[in-house]
Scaffold this motif. Structure first.
Motif, PDB file in Angstrom:
ATOM      1  N   ASP A 186      -1.806  -1.750  -2.918  1.00 21.74           N
ATOM      2  CA  ASP A 186      -0.998  -2.061  -4.020  1.00 21.74           C
ATOM      3  C   ASP A 186      -1.835  -3.460  -3.579  1.00 21.74           C
ATOM      4  O   ASP A 186      -1.175  -4.789  -3.819  1.00 21.74           O
ATOM      5  CB  ASP A 186       0.516  -2.322  -4.176  1.00 21.74           C
ATOM      6  N   LYS A 187      -3.399  -4.023  -4.221  1.00 24.85           N
ATOM      7  CA  LYS A 187      -3.664  -4.803  -4.130  1.00 24.85           C
ATOM      8  C   LYS A 187      -3.575  -5.583  -5.084  1.00 24.85           C
ATOM      9  O   LYS A 187      -3.694  -7.155  -5.119  1.00 24.85           O
ATOM     10  CB  LYS A 187      -5.459  -4.304  -4.193  1.00 24.85           C
ATOM     11  N   ASN A 188      -3.013  -5.308  -6.113  1.00 24.90           N
ATOM     12  CA  ASN A 188      -2.699  -6.228  -7.887  1.00 24.90           C
ATOM     13  C   ASN A 188      -1.471  -7.082  -6.888  1.00 24.90           C
ATOM     14  O   ASN A 188      -0.979  -7.255  -8.291  1.00 24.90           O
ATOM     15  CB  ASN A 188      -3.222  -5.604  -8.320  1.00 24.90           C
ATOM     16  N   GLY A 189      -0.631  -6.298  -6.702  1.00 27.23           N
ATOM     17  CA  GLY A 189       0.699  -6.869  -6.342  1.00 27.23           C
ATOM     18  C   GLY A 189       1.297  -6.467  -7.642  1.00 27.23           C
ATOM     19  O   GLY A 189       2.587  -7.006  -7.457  1.00 27.23           O
ATOM     20  N   ASP A 190       1.785  -5.591  -8.243  1.00 22.70           N
ATOM     21  CA  ASP A 190       2.276  -5.185  -9.059  1.00 22.70           C
ATOM     22  C   ASP A 190       3.718  -4.480  -8.747  1.00 22.70           C
ATOM     23  O   ASP A 190       4.486  -3.606 -10.001  1.00 22.70           O
ATOM     24  CB  ASP A 190       1.653  -4.472 -10.943  1.00 22.70           C
ATOM     25  N   GLY A 191       3.264  -3.805  -7.630  1.00 22.41           N
ATOM     26  CA  GLY A 191       4.215  -2.245  -7.052  1.00 22.41           C
ATOM     27  C   GLY A 191       4.981  -1.708  -7.333  1.00 22.41           C
ATOM     28  O   GLY A 191       5.410  -0.899  -7.261  1.00 22.41           O
ATOM     29  N   PHE A 192       2.937  -1.163  -7.411  1.00 17.94           N
ATOM     30  CA  PHE A 192       2.816   0.269  -7.879  1.00 17.94           C
ATOM     31  C   PHE A 192       1.921   0.805  -7.120  1.00 17.94           C
ATOM     32  O   PHE A 192       0.956  -0.643  -6.825  1.00 17.94           O
ATOM     33  CB  PHE A 192       2.552   0.677  -9.589  1.00 17.94           C
ATOM     34  N   ILE A 193       1.072   2.256  -7.330  1.00 16.98           N
ATOM     35  CA  ILE A 193      -0.194   2.960  -6.855  1.00 16.98           C
ATOM     36  C   ILE A 193      -1.194   2.989  -7.310  1.00 16.98           C
ATOM     37  O   ILE A 193      -0.295   4.310  -7.704  1.00 16.98           O
ATOM     38  CB  ILE A 193      -0.098   3.083  -5.305  1.00 16.98           C
ATOM     39  N   ASP A 194      -2.124   2.489  -7.926  1.00 20.99           N
ATOM     40  CA  ASP A 194      -2.752   3.330  -8.986  1.00 20.99           C
ATOM     41  C   ASP A 194      -3.783   4.022  -8.457  1.00 20.99           C
ATOM     42  O   ASP A 194      -4.224   3.811  -7.284  1.00 20.99           O
ATOM     43  CB  ASP A 194      -3.249   2.044  -9.650  1.00 20.99           C
TER      44      ASP A 194
END
Length: 317
Positions: free
Chosen positions: A203-211
């Protein structure tokens, strides 16, 4: 004390290796369950599969040189260990637990090799302080915030995992707790930590999800000048059709759990059911020592008992 490189640090280094490896190489984060035996499971052709499943591959070999009497005696001793509540019966659950333990022997052997490095006071336990000082001693003595690796972050992740593995909360690990710490993917109560650490890595953007972009980016080091390998397109399809179950364009913790720790066929449970079915002469759903020993050939009996008997006869001369 020289800082020791242990599994988490090795994992970090492997991530760097993957980042600089050929873009066509695919990283697999799925934890696949090892089969109980690579032999064919066909009782009409013999019980070799059952022997390896029940004893583990290496231990099964030791029974190949025993007479039937010796096999029955040793099997009886094993039954006493399987019967954890000492009620005189072996249940399917107890048998399943034993089979899983037999198959994890390679893990326990690995833990045994590392144990002496961390149990500094030789008390048969490993405290968090012992582990931290051995693993991060050099960093603790002389922190280097601008160093190649973020040891502070790694130590925090280790401490969080240690706390999860430490069931009684005293921050002192016995052998089983330390095994869960080193091999969390093999323990039910550690699955959330495996998922959390995986998501933190991807999770590179740190939003708690994996896009989708993060999912593909974790597996594939893209370079514009090279043609994208075919498996990348397949993985995009896998993400959209199977990974992202609620179709919101990203994977949450539950979806990530299903991905990296799939709840596939439980080989140990299936084998336990098979052994009980074949041995339970009175059909009460549990096994006595007598029922198990009567079917010793299914559990441990060698296909080479004649060879075992020849060895015994040779020793008598």
């Amino acid at each position: 004390m020289e800082m020791m490189i242990r599994p988490l640090l090795m994992c970090f280094i492997l991530c760097v290796v993957y980042a600089t490896s050929k873009p066509t190489e695919k990283k697999d984060r799925i934890h696949h369950e090892e089969p109980l035996s690579h032999l064919e499971h066909d009782d009409s052709k013999g019980y070799d599969y059952d022997h390896e499943a029940f004893l583990g591959k290496e231990e099964a070999k030791t029974f190949d040189e025993l007479t039937p009497e010796q096999s029955k005696h040793r099997l009886g001793l094993i039954v006493d260990r399987i019967d954890e509540n000492k009620d005189g019966f072996v249940t399917e659950e107890e048998l399943k637990a034993w089979i899983k333990k037999a198959q994890k022997k390679y893990i326990y052997d690995n833990v045994d090799r590392q144990w002496k490095d961390f149990d500094m006071n030789n008390d048969g336990l490993i405290s968090w302080e012992e582990y931290k000082n051995v693993t991060y001693g050099t960093y603790l003595d002389d922190p280097e915030p601008d160093g190649e690796y973020n040891y502070k972050q790694m130590m925090a992740r280790d401490e969080r995992r240690f706390k999860t593995a430490d069931k009684n909360g005293d921050m002192i690990a016995d052998k089983e707790e330390f095994t869960a710490f080193l091999h969390p993917e093999d323990y039910e109560h550690m699955k959330n930590i495996v998922v959390l650490e995986t998501m933190e890595d991807i999770d590179k953007n740190g939003d708690g999800f994996i896009d989708l972009q993060e999912y593909i980016g974790d597996m594939y080091n893209h370079e514009d000048e090279m043609e994208e390998p075919e498996w990348v397109a397949t993985e995009r399809q896998q993400f959209n059709e199977f990974r992202d179950k609620n179709k919101d364009g990203k994977m949450d913790k539950e979806e990530t759990l299903d991905w990296i720790l799939p709840s596939d066929y439980d080989h140990a449970e299936a084998e336990a059911k098979h052994l009980v079915y074949e041995s339970d002469s009175d059909k009460d759903g549990k096994l006595t020592k007598e029922e198990i020993v009567n079917k010793y050939d299914l559990f441990v009996g060698s296909q080479a008992t004649d060879f075992g008997e020849a060895l015994v006869r040779h020793d008598e001369f």
